[in-house]
Design an enzyme around this catalytic site. Structure first.
Site, PDB file in Angstrom:
ATOM      1  N   GLY A  31      14.214  -6.436 -62.654  1.00  0.00           N
ATOM      2  CA  GLY A  31      15.162  -5.341 -62.870  1.00  0.00           C
ATOM      3  C   GLY A  31      14.920  -4.178 -61.928  1.00  0.00           C
ATOM      4  O   GLY A  31      14.254  -4.335 -60.899  1.00  0.00           O
ATOM      5  N   LEU A  33      17.210  -2.886 -60.111  1.00  0.00           N
ATOM      6  CA  LEU A  33      17.788  -3.553 -58.938  1.00  0.00           C
ATOM      7  C   LEU A  33      18.108  -2.562 -57.826  1.00  0.00           C
ATOM      8  O   LEU A  33      18.579  -1.450 -58.063  1.00  0.00           O
ATOM      9  CB  LEU A  33      19.060  -4.300 -59.358  1.00  0.00           C
ATOM     10  CG  LEU A  33      18.870  -5.365 -60.448  1.00  0.00           C
ATOM     11  CD1 LEU A  33      20.209  -6.034 -60.780  1.00  0.00           C
ATOM     12  CD2 LEU A  33      17.843  -6.422 -60.045  1.00  0.00           C
ATOM     13  N   HIS A  37      17.440  -6.619 -53.788  1.00  0.00           N
ATOM     14  CA  HIS A  37      17.906  -7.625 -54.745  1.00  0.00           C
ATOM     15  C   HIS A  37      19.353  -8.024 -54.429  1.00  0.00           C
ATOM     16  O   HIS A  37      19.721  -9.188 -54.516  1.00  0.00           O
ATOM     17  CB  HIS A  37      17.867  -7.070 -56.172  1.00  0.00           C
ATOM     18  CG  HIS A  37      16.499  -6.725 -56.665  1.00  0.00           C
ATOM     19  ND1 HIS A  37      16.102  -5.438 -56.932  1.00  0.00           N
ATOM     20  CD2 HIS A  37      15.425  -7.510 -56.936  1.00  0.00           C
ATOM     21  CE1 HIS A  37      14.871  -5.438 -57.370  1.00  0.00           C
ATOM     22  NE2 HIS A  37      14.412  -6.677 -57.367  1.00  0.00           N
ATOM     23  N   GLN A  61       1.925 -10.565 -65.248  1.00  0.00           N
ATOM     24  CA  GLN A  61       1.585 -10.263 -63.858  1.00  0.00           C
ATOM     25  C   GLN A  61       1.147  -8.815 -63.653  1.00  0.00           C
ATOM     26  O   GLN A  61       1.126  -8.329 -62.526  1.00  0.00           O
ATOM     27  CB  GLN A  61       2.714 -10.667 -62.911  1.00  0.00           C
ATOM     28  CG  GLN A  61       3.989  -9.871 -63.022  1.00  0.00           C
ATOM     29  CD  GLN A  61       5.107 -10.458 -62.172  1.00  0.00           C
ATOM     30  OE1 GLN A  61       5.737 -11.422 -62.551  1.00  0.00           O
ATOM     31  NE2 GLN A  61       5.366  -9.863 -61.003  1.00  0.00           N
TER      32      GLN A  61
HETATM   33  O1  PAF Z   1       9.256 -10.414 -57.308  1.00  0.00           O
HETATM   34  C1  PAF Z   1       9.402 -10.131 -58.512  1.00  0.00           C
HETATM   35  O2  PAF Z   1      10.194  -9.249 -58.895  1.00  0.00           O
HETATM   36  C2  PAF Z   1       8.606 -10.885 -59.568  1.00  0.00           C
HETATM   37  O3  PAF Z   1       7.321 -11.152 -59.121  1.00  0.00           O
HETATM   38  C3  PAF Z   1       9.306 -12.178 -60.054  1.00  0.00           C
HETATM   39  C4  PAF Z   1       9.469 -13.183 -58.933  1.00  0.00           C
HETATM   40  C5  PAF Z   1      10.666 -11.827 -60.634  1.00  0.00           C
HETATM   41  C6  PAF Z   1       8.471 -12.827 -61.162  1.00  0.00           C
HETATM   42  O4  PAF Z   1       8.309 -11.981 -62.252  1.00  0.00           O
END
Ligand code: PAF
Length: 283
Positions: A31, A33, A37, A61
């Protein structure tokens, strides 16, 4: 555009779409964005019949003390953007459904995940590969789109797809930059005015590397040292790494021959910014 929160519902739609012989282009995101993106979504729109965008701020992550809680979230604005660029499905699963109680399965791409950003963010890439694999299982895309800004992420995902025979093509698209060279990133929002003014030093240092290579410098250590000096002119900048590596193995390159990845991660205030260029010394 359909907004879907349930994994089963997304899975059923994808199965039907594939059953009807249509292609699915997939853009996974967290998100907030931006133009970066959008370039991925537009490319997916051009390549595929159905476009799915996911928005999921993936707790797996983020390490302890990282920015999971304050990561920018603006679902209403993101939804509007997706509608505007004619996304077919916006998939925004809930954390509880992605990682139910007792969750304990993870995907690792050993070796590659420990280099560059992996040194400073232990567990980060395991979180990325796990969520991306899960999203691929649910969305069942033909093609998935990633930005070159997260170069290491793209290399790792490509390797995961190859090693685990996942039937998805990976497309990596160029970094989209602000006018002054700063790579677009959701984390740029953390920069205050002064820091935002100084942040293009990252891109400038990459340009310095490119020029040095063009002029015939082949010694990575010398180039890296000049880049670091340049970045350190910004007193707030704290360098995690500046590296010159092989773009496939991500191993350090001491004497540059052919194509290399020049990559860096620098913290400015609350933002940890990454950037890179691929450059060919034989050009
Ligand atoms: O690049 C990102 O925004 C994130 O690492 C992803 C690929 C959406 C995975 O959570």
């Amino acid at each position: 555009m359909k907004v879907i929160h349930s994994i089963n519902q997304m899975f059923d739609y994808s199965r039907k779409i594939k059953g009807a012989g249509k292609t699915i282009g997939f853009v996974p995101t967290m998100g907030a964005l931006h133009q970066g993106h959008l370039s991925l979504i537009k490319r997916a729109r051009g390549d595929c019949q159905i476009v799915v965008v996911s928005i999921f701020v993936n707790p797996a992550q983020f390490g302890p003390g990282e920015d999971f809680k304050r990561y920018p979230r603006n679902f209403v604005a993101d939804k509007k953007i997706c509608q505007k660029v004619k996304v077919d499905f916006l998939f925004a699963p809930r954390v509880k459904e992605i990682y139910p109680q007792g969750y304990c399965s993870y995907v690792r791409v050993k070796g590659l995940e420990d280099k560059l950003c992996g040194v400073f963010r232990p567990g980060y890439f395991q979180g990325v590969t796990t969520i991306v694999h899960k999203l691929f299982n649910v969305v069942q895309p033909d093609i998935a789109y990633f930005g070159q800004k997260d170069f290491q992420q793209a290399v790792i995902i490509k390797r995961m797809v190859r090693d685990l025979n996942i039937p998805v093509k990976i497309r990596v698209l160029p970094i989209v930059r602000e006018k002054d060279g700063l790579a677009m990133s959701s984390r740029n929002k953390y920069l205050n005015r002064q820091q935002r003014k100084e942040a293009p030093i990252l891109f400038q240092s990459l340009q310095l590397a490119k020029e040095a290579l063009k002029k015939g410098e082949r010694n990575s250590a010398k180039i890296i040292s000049r880049m670091k000096k340049m970045i350190e002119r910004v007193p707030e900048a704290k360098i995690d790494y500046v590296s010159i590596v092989d773009p496939e193995t991500l191993e350090d390159v001491r004497l540059v021959k052919g194509r290399v990845l020049v990559a860096l991660a620098v913290r400015i205030g609350k933002a940890r910014l990454i950037d890179n260029i691929i450059t060919d010394s034989t050009d």
